[in-house]
Design a protein around this motif. Structure first.
Motif, mmCIF file in Angstrom:
data_model
loop_
_atom_site.group_PDB
_atom_site.id
_atom_site.type_symbol
_atom_site.label_atom_id
_atom_site.label_comp_id
_atom_site.label_asym_id
_atom_site.label_seq_id
_atom_site.Cartn_x
_atom_site.Cartn_y
_atom_site.Cartn_z
ATOM 1 N N THR A 394 -3.701 27.465 -1.850
ATOM 2 C CA THR A 394 -2.680 28.442 -1.415
ATOM 3 C C THR A 394 -1.328 27.781 -1.170
ATOM 4 O O THR A 394 -0.442 28.413 -0.591
ATOM 5 C CB THR A 394 -3.129 29.148 -0.128
ATOM 6 N N SER A 395 -1.193 26.532 -1.586
ATOM 7 C CA SER A 395 0.067 25.783 -1.406
ATOM 8 C C SER A 395 0.461 25.696 0.067
ATOM 9 O O SER A 395 1.638 25.794 0.420
ATOM 10 C CB SER A 395 1.199 26.434 -2.216
ATOM 11 N N GLY A 396 -0.531 25.508 0.930
ATOM 12 C CA GLY A 396 -0.261 25.296 2.343
ATOM 13 C C GLY A 396 -0.212 26.556 3.176
ATOM 14 O O GLY A 396 -0.086 26.474 4.399
ATOM 15 N N ARG A 397 -0.314 27.720 2.561
ATOM 16 C CA ARG A 397 -0.258 28.963 3.330
ATOM 17 C C ARG A 397 -1.616 29.262 3.958
ATOM 18 O O ARG A 397 -2.658 29.009 3.364
ATOM 19 C CB ARG A 397 0.173 30.125 2.436
ATOM 20 N N ASP A 398 -1.583 29.848 5.153
ATOM 21 C CA ASP A 398 -2.806 30.195 5.878
ATOM 22 C C ASP A 398 -3.156 31.663 5.678
ATOM 23 O O ASP A 398 -2.278 32.507 5.445
ATOM 24 C CB ASP A 398 -2.642 29.909 7.365
ATOM 25 N N LEU A 399 -4.466 31.953 5.781
ATOM 26 C CA LEU A 399 -4.908 33.342 5.705
ATOM 27 C C LEU A 399 -4.533 34.097 6.972
ATOM 28 O O LEU A 399 -4.247 35.295 6.930
ATOM 29 C CB LEU A 399 -6.432 33.399 5.514
ATOM 30 N N ILE A 400 -4.534 33.391 8.113
ATOM 31 C CA ILE A 400 -4.229 34.006 9.402
ATOM 32 C C ILE A 400 -2.791 33.672 9.769
ATOM 33 O O ILE A 400 -2.419 32.505 9.823
ATOM 34 C CB ILE A 400 -5.173 33.492 10.503
ATOM 35 N N ILE A 401 -1.997 34.685 9.999
ATOM 36 C CA ILE A 401 -0.605 34.502 10.392
ATOM 37 C C ILE A 401 -0.372 35.194 11.732
ATOM 38 O O ILE A 401 -1.175 36.034 12.150
ATOM 39 C CB ILE A 401 0.364 35.043 9.320
ATOM 40 N N ALA A 418 -4.986 39.694 1.256
ATOM 41 C CA ALA A 418 -4.762 40.418 -0.002
ATOM 42 C C ALA A 418 -3.667 39.751 -0.832
ATOM 43 O O ALA A 418 -3.753 39.700 -2.065
ATOM 44 C CB ALA A 418 -4.390 41.873 0.296
ATOM 45 N N CYS A 419 -2.645 39.208 -0.166
ATOM 46 C CA CYS A 419 -1.562 38.517 -0.882
ATOM 47 C C CYS A 419 -2.053 37.211 -1.518
ATOM 48 O O CYS A 419 -1.469 36.747 -2.510
ATOM 49 C CB CYS A 419 -0.401 38.227 0.068
ATOM 50 N N LEU A 420 -3.103 36.623 -0.948
ATOM 51 C CA LEU A 420 -3.623 35.340 -1.442
ATOM 52 C C LEU A 420 -4.906 35.532 -2.238
ATOM 53 O O LEU A 420 -5.663 34.573 -2.442
ATOM 54 C CB LEU A 420 -3.865 34.387 -0.271
ATOM 55 N N LYS A 421 -5.154 36.741 -2.688
ATOM 56 C CA LYS A 421 -6.390 37.044 -3.423
ATOM 57 C C LYS A 421 -6.574 36.141 -4.631
ATOM 58 O O LYS A 421 -7.660 35.566 -4.835
ATOM 59 C CB LYS A 421 -6.351 38.512 -3.869
ATOM 60 N N GLU A 422 -5.546 35.990 -5.445
ATOM 61 C CA GLU A 422 -5.675 35.187 -6.668
ATOM 62 C C GLU A 422 -5.964 33.730 -6.336
ATOM 63 O O GLU A 422 -6.752 33.065 -7.022
ATOM 64 C CB GLU A 422 -4.391 35.297 -7.494
ATOM 65 N N ASP A 423 -5.346 33.204 -5.288
ATOM 66 C CA ASP A 423 -5.584 31.812 -4.905
ATOM 67 C C ASP A 423 -7.016 31.601 -4.420
ATOM 68 O O ASP A 423 -7.661 30.603 -4.755
ATOM 69 C CB ASP A 423 -4.595 31.405 -3.802
ATOM 70 N N SER A 717 5.339 24.342 4.270
ATOM 71 C CA SER A 717 5.457 25.623 3.575
ATOM 72 C C SER A 717 4.670 26.722 4.280
ATOM 73 O O SER A 717 4.873 27.897 4.033
ATOM 74 C CB SER A 717 4.960 25.486 2.135
ATOM 75 N N GLY A 718 3.731 26.300 5.169
ATOM 76 C CA GLY A 718 2.966 27.288 5.912
ATOM 77 C C GLY A 718 3.609 27.701 7.216
ATOM 78 O O GLY A 718 3.089 28.557 7.911
ATOM 79 N N VAL A 719 4.729 27.085 7.580
ATOM 80 C CA VAL A 719 5.425 27.431 8.825
ATOM 81 C C VAL A 719 6.235 28.700 8.605
ATOM 82 O O VAL A 719 7.051 28.775 7.688
ATOM 83 C CB VAL A 719 6.339 26.280 9.278
ATOM 84 N N LEU A 720 5.994 29.694 9.438
ATOM 85 C CA LEU A 720 6.667 30.980 9.282
ATOM 86 C C LEU A 720 8.001 30.994 10.004
ATOM 87 O O LEU A 720 8.172 30.347 11.025
ATOM 88 C CB LEU A 720 5.781 32.093 9.827
ATOM 89 N N SER A 721 8.911 31.732 9.464
ATOM 90 C CA SER A 721 10.186 31.940 10.138
ATOM 91 C C SER A 721 10.111 33.218 10.944
ATOM 92 O O SER A 721 9.629 34.247 10.471
ATOM 93 C CB SER A 721 11.315 32.042 9.110
#
Length: 772
Positions: A394-401, A418-423, A717-721
């Motif tokens: 997922t390029s560093g992105r988490d499922l839980i935000i 759902a946004c990370l379904k393909e990954d 890249s997983g840090v949210l703004s």
């Protein structure tokens, strides 16, 4: 807000200037430009320095930002002044070096002069011996002309040897120019934080870096303050700062009006506490915390408490009091409005919407999909190897935000998955996963089956489409940037229309509408919501003033209640005609364009001079929030101050400490633009625990040895703004079309024959095919 052709680029961690935290990097076509987060003004040239001048409101190269918070303006001014000081120091140091070169040239000849000039300046500074810390025995006289130094019983241990530039690349420079071992600095800070028991999320504070900068500027050997300083004059000065902030905000209350927020909550020991806050667009401030355990059980005692707080704030400045919506609160609120006929009582919109999400989550078809999603996340987040693999795909992105409540977390997490379904699908179909021993475990098999199920993902997508508008309205009512009063009426109408468009059949969408109506419309009528719609120029002029009797009646209620003088009421009634016809400045081309770009209260302040009485009323109404929820209370000992067995003086000190701490946290909520977030951290357990705990029947087995040290940390890249919530709110408002606005203004649900049930329908309110 960026246009559809604009892409927001991530700002890398190598951007160290503080101004990067207050701007967006936008790519439009082949060009990259910067935008101010507050006024959204684009800058095509000048770089980050131009942005800093804009935020500092320095006239000259950049225009002054009209919306920059005072704290940010001061920080940018200090940064500019610091840069100028550093530049002057460099120039002065270079001049001194040239003088040394010249004197050496005169003493030893021209060749020596040439050789000295070839030595780079940093290498010259390396030859400066380190400062020696003076160690004096007690009673020995201090030498005159010496600078006061710290006293130690024994010299501090020497730091480990510095690595060379070849070993670490470009080392950090100390204030003397000598290289500093970054790891040595971090370990020293870490040892202090661990030993003192400071919560790990303390490093996320916006005040952490300024503290480090202040310590570093003092240099080594600086005598730190004592325990009694910390409890004494430092706390006193902090209280003065908090009180000065309160005084500045009080000066705004008479112009914009204010809302008293009763943030009610229950502690782990069962006590009911109420934090009373006062809100205005310039900021929110904590007044006091009250143990209301025996107060909320009686409407009469609750009324007396609310009455006392209103009198303390000043009834003339209060537009509304927002509380919970229980029966006792409704009765107490009604009594309050009878005592103070110039203000309203309103239920907390955040609590209402959160309860809607909770009710929707209990619907059988939806709860089943949510539980299946928790099966996936629970397995992934309990095994370091699997979590590392997921973050890789997922390029560093988490499922839980992050999300503020447990109810909203269910649907925020579902959307993230759902946004990370393909990954996720790519991961479970990879050879790496097939060879992983966890793929054969019960939890791994269950996760693989769910991720590979088209029916599961179709249901997830349908649930997200149904609930996302409601989640966005929750973010709108809790927004610090945009007061929600002018939007809440249209926003709730949009929620119902979005559900209707998704499910189509009356028998499918009516259960959701019933939940929304029961939680929202069963409350006392709220004229402020209706007046907010009426006075919002974006909505009023979109429907050409054709509003329902309910909206007009709400507007008239607000005139009679918020403006007690009959002469002023009559003037407002005449000025309403100017507003309806867009006469004078209200009809300028600039005003017409600004209807969709300015905040409604700002629009009235700018263009409403021709109807001053209506303008004052509009600003007071449109400047209000709809939520009583404050910021997080973690690590703040509110319950301790209600302990009767305490020294009286120390109790006073503790109350003042909590007053300072919570108000600093309220300011941080407005300043913080990035939110480092780790789903498995204990700091987030209140909202995410259901999503990161592995189900008992799918546990991998006792032979496993979980090891957090094998876990790779979340990537940058997983840090949210925190600005992403504002962007979602702006996108939601931009998506309100004229049909939705007309429906809200004319109170039309388009529900003819709504009670006619489709006899062929099986009675369920959600189908796995998404209701199509």
């Amino acid at each position: 807000m960026a246009s559809e052709a604009e892409i927001i680029l991530p700002i890398g961690t190598q951007k160290h200037d503080p101004a990067w935290k207050h701007c967006l990097m936008i790519r439009s076509g082949d060009r990259t430009k910067l935008k101010c987060m507050y006024c959204m003004k684009p800058f095509s040239g000048g770089g980050i320095h131009r942005i800093k001048e804009h935020l500092a409101r320095h006239k000259g190269n950049a225009s002054c930002c009209p919306r920059v918070p005072p704290e940010v303006q001061v920080a940018m001014q200090q940064s500019l002044e610091g840069a100028a000081v550093r530049k002057n120091k460099k120039v002065k140091l270079a001049e001194e070096a040239n003088k040394v070169c010249s004197s050496s040239n005169q003493a030893e000849g021209g060749q020596a002069d040439v050789g000295l000039q070839m030595i780079p300046l940093p290498e010259m500074l390396h030859d400066i011996p380190p400062l020696q810390v003076e160690v004096r025995e007690e009673g020995m006289p201090k030498e005159r002309g010496r600078k006061k130094r710290a006293r130690y019983t024994s010299p501090p241990p020497p730091p480990p040897p510095f690595p060379t530039a070849l070993e670490v690349g470009v080392p950090i420079k100390s204030y003397l120019g000598a290289p500093v071992d970054k790891d040595h600095v971090y370990m020293a800070i870490g040892r202090f934080l661990y030993e003192a028991g400071v919560p790990m999320d303390a490093v996320n504070s916006v005040y952490f870096q300024p503290m480090l900068d202040a310590i570093a500027s003092a240099g080594p050997g600086y005598e730190m303050f004592s325990y009694h300083d910390f409890r004494g004059w430092i706390l006193k000065r902090s209280i003065e700062e908090a009180n000065n902030k309160l005084l500045r905000l009080k000066g705004m209350w008479s112009r914009t009006g204010c809302s008293i927020l009763a943030d009610e909550w229950t502690t782990e020991t069962g006590k009911t506490l109420i934090n009373f806050l006062v809100y205005c667009p310039e900021g929110t401030v904590l007044l006091k915390s009250v143990d209301a355990s025996h107060i909320v059980t009686s409407a009469d005692t609750l009324y007396e408490l609310l009455k006392y707080v209103v009198e303390e704030v000043g009834a003339a400045d209060v537009v509304q009091v927002i509380t919970n919506n229980t029966e006792n609160h409704v009765v107490a609120g009604k009594s309050l409005t009878e005592t103070f006929p110039t203000l309203f009582w309103t239920p907390c919109a955040s609590q209402c919407i959160d309860a809607m999400l909770e009710d929707i989550g209990k619907l059988e078809a939806i709860s089943e999909i949510v539980e299946n999603a928790k099966t996936v996340t629970g397995f992934i987040y309990n095994h370091a190897i699997v979590l590392n693999m997921m973050r890789k795909y997922t390029s560093g992105r988490d499922l839980i935000i992050p999300s503020n409540t447990r109810a909203s977390m269910n649907f925020v997490a579902l959307k993230s998955m759902a946004c990370l379904k393909e990954d996720l699908s790519a991961m479970v179909s990879s050879e790496e996963w097939m060879e992983c021993p966890y793929s054969k475990k019960p939890g791994g098999v269950a996760m693989t089956n769910l991720v590979g199920s088209l029916e599961f993902w179709s249901s997830c997508a349908a649930i997200v489409r149904i609930t996302e508008p409601l989640v966005r309205v929750l973010k709108l009512v809790e927004s610090n940037k945009r007061p929600a009063m002018g939007y809440i009426s249209v926003a709730m109408h949009q929620v119902k229309q979005a559900i209707k468009m998704e499910l189509v059949k009356i028998s499918d969408y009516i259960p959701y509408w019933d939940i929304i109506d029961w939680r929202w419309d069963r409350q006392l009528p709220c004229p402020l919501h209706a007046a907010g719609f009426f006075l919002n120029p974006q909505f009023f002029y979109s429907i050409q003033g054709e509003v329902s009797n309910k909206v007009l009646s709400g507007m008239l209620d607000c005139i009679e209640r918020l403006v007690p003088e009959t002469k002023v009421q009559d003037k407002i009634q005449k000025e309403l005609a100017l507003y309806k016809s867009a006469a004078g400045d209200l009809g300028r081309k600039m005003a017409v364009r600004a209807r969709h770009t300015s905040l409604p209260a700002e629009w009235w302040s700018t263009y409403g001079g021709g109807c001053p009485n209506l303008m004052r009323l509009a600003v007071r109404i449109l400047s209000q929030t709809c939520s009583a929820r404050g910021c997080d209370r973690i690590h703040i000992p509110f319950e301790q101050i209600h302990n009767q067995r305490m020294n009286y003086l120390e109790h006073q000190r503790l109350c003042d400490l909590i007053f300072v701490r919570y108000n600093l946290r309220l300011q941080q909520r407005q300043l913080l633009k990035t939110r480092p977030f780790d789903p498995i951290s204990v700091d987030n357990i209140d909202t995410v625990d259901d999503w990161i705990v592995e189900k008992g029947e799918l546990l991998s087995g006792a032979d496993e040895d979980p090891n957090w040290m094998a876990l790779n940390p979340p990537l940058a890249s997983g840090v949210l703004s925190a600005n992403s919530d504002d962007l979602e709110v702006e996108a939601f408002i931009a998506g309100l079309d004229d049909e939705v606005i007309r429906g809200a203004g004319q109170d039309a649900e388009d529900d003819d024959g709504i009670k006619e049930e489709d006899e062929s329908h099986d009675g369920t309110s959600f189908t796995c095919n998404g209701g199509s």
